[in-house]
Scaffold this motif. Structure first.
Motif, PDB file in Angstrom:
ATOM      1  N   ALA A   2      68.188  -3.542  37.163  1.00  0.00           N
ATOM      2  CA  ALA A   2      68.866  -2.086  37.573  1.00  0.00           C
ATOM      3  C   ALA A   2      67.944  -1.040  37.181  1.00  0.00           C
ATOM      4  N   ARG A   3      67.928  -0.077  38.073  1.00  0.00           N
ATOM      5  CA  ARG A   3      67.118   1.202  37.932  1.00  0.00           C
ATOM      6  C   ARG A   3      67.904   2.132  36.836  1.00  0.00           C
ATOM      7  N   ARG A   4      67.079   2.642  36.047  1.00  0.00           N
ATOM      8  CA  ARG A   4      67.642   3.605  35.065  1.00  0.00           C
ATOM      9  C   ARG A   4      67.770   5.113  35.861  1.00  0.00           C
ATOM     10  N   ARG A   5      68.592   5.703  35.417  1.00  0.00           N
ATOM     11  CA  ARG A   5      68.662   7.145  35.919  1.00  0.00           C
ATOM     12  C   ARG A   5      67.653   8.207  35.018  1.00  0.00           C
ATOM     13  N   SER A   7      66.529  11.215  33.100  1.00  0.00           N
ATOM     14  CA  SER A   7      67.193  12.452  32.349  1.00  0.00           C
ATOM     15  C   SER A   7      66.898  13.664  33.112  1.00  0.00           C
TER      16      SER A   7
END
Length: 188
Positions: A2-5, A7
């Motif tokens: 999964a790709r992280r968002r 900040s």
């Protein structure tokens, strides 16, 4: 995976970075970033203030982005020019040999030669860039010479770009693949 968002700080840095990039093709349409529900809900982040340079260092001044030429070089000229180029009967008014120079020196000499050609009211400038080495041309990973690879960009961003009517590969009599004809526009 999964790709992280990103900040908020990372997104602000990313947006500042993409605004500072100069496009390779200035006329290309910008790619719109798809809007997400989260991005729509968060308020826009203002541009961060520029940071001062550390002591002892000076930051280079930002260069303005060059505007595209008013009249781009033509791919095909009128039949008289085409016949002369194909037959090798074209006679260059000036020539410049760039191979053997560094990229910076070649770029400077090219701009100087175009300026001289325009001052002399020359119509055809022969630019010799040199052919790639025979070993590179026969190998699977054939690569052009460094000057030949950069000359298109140099001509597009040149201060004289609007004065270049066409750029063509030279006739074998004048160097073939290792040289170019720059056909200059007449004075207005």
């Amino acid at each position: 995976m999964a790709r992280r968002r990103l900040s908020t700080d990372e997104e602000a840095l990313w947006n500042a970075l993409i605004r500072s990039v100069r496009p390779i093709r200035p006329n290309a349409r910008p790619v719109a970033r798809p809007a997400t529900q989260e991005a729509m809900a968060t308020p826009a982040v203002p541009d961060p203030a520029p940071r001062p340079a550390p002591k002892g260092l000076t930051l280079p001044p930002q260069r303005p982005i060059a505007a595209p030429p008013l009249k781009p070089p033509a791919a095909v000229l009128d039949s008289g020019w085409e016949r002369r180029i194909r037959g090798g009967t074209i006679s260059p008014d000036m020539s410049i040999d760039l191979h053997g120079h560094t990229l910076a020196a070649a770029h400077a000499q090219l701009n100087q030669a175009i300026a001289q050609g325009l001052a002399r009211d020359a119509r055809v400038l022969l630019v010799v860039t040199g052919k790639p080495p025979k070993s590179a041309a026969t190998g699977a990973g054939a690569r052009r010479g460094a000057i030949r690879g950069e000359i298109g960009h140099w001509l597009e961003t040149s201060p004289y770009a609007d004065r270049i009517a066409s750029v063509r590969i030279a006739h074998p009599r004048h160097g073939g693949d290792g040289a170019l004809y720059l056909i200059l526009r007449r004075k207005k």
